[in-house]
Enzyme design. Structure first.
Site, PDB file in Angstrom:
ATOM      1  CG  ASP A 142     -13.799   2.280  -6.415  1.00 55.28           C
ATOM      2  OD1 ASP A 142     -13.823   1.295  -5.761  1.00 55.28           O
ATOM      3  OD2 ASP A 142     -12.844   2.939  -6.942  1.00 55.28           O
ATOM      4  NE  ARG A 191      -8.487  -1.019 -16.070  1.00 55.34           N
ATOM      5  CZ  ARG A 191      -8.946   0.070 -16.932  1.00 55.34           C
ATOM      6  NH1 ARG A 191      -9.136  -0.212 -18.029  1.00 55.34           N
ATOM      7  NH2 ARG A 191      -9.199   1.311 -16.292  1.00 55.34           N
ATOM      8  CB  THR A 248       0.241  -3.564 -16.966  1.00 53.85           C
ATOM      9  OG1 THR A 248      -0.622  -4.339 -16.252  1.00 53.85           O
ATOM     10  CG2 THR A 248       1.585  -3.641 -16.290  1.00 53.85           C
ATOM     11  CG  ASP A 271     -13.589   2.071 -10.181  1.00 56.86           C
ATOM     12  OD1 ASP A 271     -14.321   1.007  -9.877  1.00 56.86           O
ATOM     13  OD2 ASP A 271     -12.269   1.652 -10.395  1.00 56.86           O
TER      14      ASP A 271
HETATM   15  C1  PRP Z   1     -13.217  -2.708 -14.531  1.00 58.09           C
HETATM   16  C2  PRP Z   1     -14.578  -3.276 -15.028  1.00 58.09           C
HETATM   17  C3  PRP Z   1     -13.828  -4.437 -15.748  1.00 58.09           C
HETATM   18  C4  PRP Z   1     -12.411  -3.753 -16.156  1.00 58.09           C
HETATM   19  C5  PRP Z   1     -12.611  -3.069 -17.515  1.00 58.09           C
HETATM   20  O1  PRP Z   1     -12.985  -3.836 -13.209  1.00 58.09           O
HETATM   21  O2  PRP Z   1     -15.431  -4.044 -14.073  1.00 58.09           O
HETATM   22  O3  PRP Z   1     -13.940  -5.579 -15.285  1.00 58.09           O
HETATM   23  O4  PRP Z   1     -12.408  -2.770 -15.287  1.00 58.09           O
HETATM   24  O5  PRP Z   1     -11.608  -2.617 -18.175  1.00 58.09           O
HETATM   25  P1  PRP Z   1     -10.679  -3.376 -19.238  1.00 58.09           P
HETATM   26  O6  PRP Z   1     -11.839  -3.545 -20.314  1.00 58.09           O
HETATM   27  O7  PRP Z   1      -9.654  -2.246 -19.490  1.00 58.09           O
HETATM   28  O8  PRP Z   1     -10.162  -4.593 -18.798  1.00 58.09           O
HETATM   29  P2  PRP Z   1     -11.849  -3.424 -12.062  1.00 58.09           P
HETATM   30  O9  PRP Z   1     -10.579  -3.924 -12.701  1.00 58.09           O
HETATM   31  O10 PRP Z   1     -11.751  -1.863 -11.594  1.00 58.09           O
HETATM   32  O11 PRP Z   1     -11.929  -4.477 -10.772  1.00 58.09           O
HETATM   33  P3  PRP Z   1     -13.481  -4.360  -9.702  1.00 58.09           P
HETATM   34  O12 PRP Z   1     -14.563  -4.663 -10.635  1.00 58.09           O
HETATM   35  O13 PRP Z   1     -13.058  -5.257  -8.980  1.00 58.09           O
HETATM   36  O14 PRP Z   1     -13.535  -3.077  -9.454  1.00 58.09           O
HETATM   37  N1  URA Z   2     -13.202   0.294 -15.028  1.00 60.88           N
HETATM   38  C1  URA Z   2     -14.046   1.145 -14.857  1.00 60.88           C
HETATM   39  O1  URA Z   2     -14.915   0.812 -13.572  1.00 60.88           O
HETATM   40  N2  URA Z   2     -14.650   2.066 -15.429  1.00 60.88           N
HETATM   41  C2  URA Z   2     -13.848   2.615 -16.433  1.00 60.88           C
HETATM   42  O2  URA Z   2     -14.124   3.570 -17.047  1.00 60.88           O
HETATM   43  C3  URA Z   2     -12.957   1.854 -16.909  1.00 60.88           C
HETATM   44  C4  URA Z   2     -12.576   0.764 -16.459  1.00 60.88           C
END
Ligand code: PRP
Ligand code: URA
Length: 208
Positions: free
Chosen positions: A202, A103, A107, A199
C-alpha cells in the site's frame, strides 16, 4: 536465528526515513530502490571472479571479471516489485521471474495467483525479494515454488523481518540465507510487523 542484518550506515539511515509515517509513496519508492541497490551490493559479495587481461591506453593490465555466474531475481508481487529496479541497476543481466502471492487477511496464509520464471532456472542462483518477512508464510511458499521448478541456490532479501518469520524460514529452509535491513520486535495480532513500516504494498503503490 540465522539471518544477516545489513547494518551499513546508509541503509540504516534510509530505513529510518522509509519507516516514517510522513513518507509518501513517491519518496517511499525512491528510498526502497536505493536501499535495495545498497543491499544488493552487500549480498553479491560472494559472486565468483576470474582473471582477464585488459588493454589500457598504457598497456596490458591484469584485471578481474565476473565469471559468468547467472543470476535470477524473483520479486514477490506486489511489494517485491519495489525492490527490483534498484537490483537491476547493479545486476543488469539478471533474468527476472515473478511470483504472485497475497496473504489472506483472515488465515494469514499465502495464496498463490501467478508464477512466471525464466526457462533456464536450474542454471541460475536466485534472489527472492520481498520488503516484508512477517509470519514467513509468503517467503516459505516462494522458496517451495522455486525449488519445485528445480532451483538449487536461493537467497532471500527483505527490508524488515519479524523474528517469527525468520524462525519459520530457518526451520523449513535452513539452506536459504536471509538478508534484512532490520530485524524487528514482533508481530501484532493481525500479522503486522511491530514497529515495521505498515503495509509495504500500500505504501509503494498508494492504495490506502
Ligand atoms: C505482504 C508482503 C509479503 C507478505 C509478508 O504482501 O509483501 O509478501 O505480506 O507476510 P508473511 O510473511 O506473513 O507471509 P501482501 O500479502 O500484503 O500482498 P501485496 O504485496 O500484494 O500487498
Ligand atoms: N505485510 C506488510 O506489508 N507489512 C507487514 O508488517 C506485514 C505483512
Amino acid at each position: 536465528m540465522k539471518v544477516k542484518v545489513i547494518d551499513h550506515p546508509l541503509v540504516q539511515h534510509k530505513l529510518s526515513l522509509i519507516r516514517d509515517i510522513k513518507t509518501g509513496p513517491k519518496e517511499f519508492r525512491e528510498l526502497l530502490e536505493e536501499i535495495s541497490m545498497l543491499m544488493t551490493y552487500e549480498i553479491t559479495r560472494d559472486l565468483p571472479l576470474e582473471d582477464i587481461t585488459v588493454e589500457t591506453p598504457m598497456g596490458p593490465c591484469a584485471c578481474k571479471t565476473l565469471s559468468g555466474k547467472k543470476v535470477g531475481i524473483v520479486p514477490v508481487l506486489r511489494a517485491g516489485l519495489g525492490m527490483l529496479s534498484g537490483m537491476l541497476r547493479l545486476i543488469p543481466t539478471a533474468k527476472v521471474g515473478h511470483i504472485g502471492l497475497y496473504r489472506d487477511p483472515q488465515t494469514l496464509k499465502p495464496v498463490e495467483y501467478y508464477c512466471k520464471l525464466p526457462t533456464d532456472v536450474a542454471e541460475r542462483d536466485f534472489i527472492i525479494v520481498d520488503p516484508m518477512l512477517a509470519t514467513g508464510g509468503s517467503s516459505v511458499a516462494s522458496i517451495d515454488l522455486l525449488q519445485r521448478y528445480g532451483v538449487k541456490h536461493i537467497k532471500l532479501m527483505c527490508l524488515v523481518a519479524a523474528p517469527e518469520g525468520v524462525r519459520l524460514v530457518n526451520e523449513k529452509h535452513p539452506e536459504v540465507e536471509i538478508y534484512v535491513a532490520a530485524l524487528d520486535d514482533h508481530l501484532n495480532d493481525h500479522g503486522y510487523i511491530i514497529p515495521g513500516l505498515g503495509d509495504a504494498g500500500d505504501r509503494i503503490f498508494g492504495t490506502k
